[in-house]
Design an enzyme around this catalytic site. Sequence first.
Site, PDB file in Angstrom:
ATOM      1  N   HIS A   1      -1.186  -6.997   5.793  1.00 29.54           N
ATOM      2  CA  HIS A   1      -2.661  -6.447   5.437  1.00 29.54           C
ATOM      3  C   HIS A   1      -3.771  -7.151   5.600  1.00 29.54           C
ATOM      4  CE1 HIS A   1      -0.136  -2.892   4.014  1.00 29.54           C
ATOM      5  NE2 HIS A   1       0.118  -3.280   2.608  1.00 29.54           N
TER       6      HIS A   1
ATOM      7  N   HIS B   1      -4.546   2.702   1.356  1.00 33.13           N
ATOM      8  CA  HIS B   1      -3.474   2.563   0.629  1.00 33.13           C
ATOM      9  C   HIS B   1      -3.434   3.304  -0.699  1.00 33.13           C
ATOM     10  CE1 HIS B   1       0.256   0.146  -0.569  1.00 33.13           C
ATOM     11  NE2 HIS B   1       0.257  -0.599   0.482  1.00 33.13           N
TER      12      HIS B   1
ATOM     13  N   GLU C   1       0.888   5.802   3.996  1.00 34.53           N
ATOM     14  CA  GLU C   1       0.067   5.350   5.037  1.00 34.53           C
ATOM     15  C   GLU C   1       0.101   5.602   6.480  1.00 34.53           C
ATOM     16  OE1 GLU C   1       0.847   0.871   3.564  1.00 34.53           O
ATOM     17  OE2 GLU C   1       2.113   2.151   2.318  1.00 34.53           O
TER      18      GLU C   1
END
Length: 345
Positions: free
Chosen positions: A111, A185, A310
């Site tokens: 991420h 997210h 996602e």
Amino acid sequence: MNIKKEVFGQCPKGEKAFLYSLVNPNGITVKITNYGAIITAIEMKDKNGDKENVVLGFKSMDEYLSPDYLANYPYFGAVCGRFCNRIAGGKLNVEGVDYQLFINNGPNHLHGGQTGFDKVIWSPKTIEMPDFVGLELKYRSVHLDENYPGNLDVSILYKLTHKNELQIEYKAVTDRTTVVNLTNHTYFNLNGGKENIFNHQLRINSKKRTVNDSTLIPTGEIEEVTNTPFDFSVAKPVGKDISALPDGYDLNYPLENPGNKMILAAKLSEEQTGRSVTVFTNEPGIQVYTGFYIPELGGRFGRYSGLALETQHYPDSPNHPEFPTTLLHPGETYKSKTTLLFETH
Ligand code: BGC
């Protein structure tokens, strides 16, 4: 349609963060802070007209910054970037140059690294139109930020429409070739967190999955899911086959989307409340994560308390030339769009 702005809190470096509440005439409220572009709440009615928050989030900035939350950080509602999900060994090679990215998830980069797009302050601008209210957020990630090449100018437009859609439009441009993969997210819990997500019905518009190694990096193999626990091509309860997977679901489903059109990706619904969310995207994949590692905080949340859908390019795409590319060249514009449609039956 209206927008309310209030002070949300202060970031570690002293900047002030704001909270924007987008409200539509049908009783949907979406709350977003310009810290991390985080969706902190989505409030909607159930079939009896009771309004509740259907996503995991906090009411105060301090909770987003608390050491307990950050120690097992689940990225509640945040935008993940510059590259969401994993890059194997943090190894990125762009046009023959190696870049070592930060390792923050076992042996891998996750991420966007140590200070990803989820932890920065975005420049906000509100938009009010007859059929939507919106918040535009902009951020410049400089050359070698988290060791990624290129100055990257990113914008996110959150639009809440009068048709009960939350549209999320991402754009980015760069001055050197780089990689970009952005997602939001948000974890859903359509019964307002009263129980875990096992009784939610999930349908995913895919019959395939990318197979992962033990560190959740795709091996490159794409497998049919029919008649396996991974099969959600026909709606079934999230908990139905979950015991076959020790850590629950955490994988990418490739979407059949050659023209990068807006297509149906998934639908999540909950019978007791009559609520559902349908996800449309122009992305080639969707990561489904059932929140095995969500920490319990002050008696709330915890394992399986929310489900993240996602929309994104596949994990570790930079190291898989056979996957849809995540490269962005100067002169091109990265464009990604996801629409969440909220309904109550
Ligand atoms: C990943 C999970 C990870 C979670 C929180 C998801 O996108 O697939 O493996 O635990 O994000 O970081």
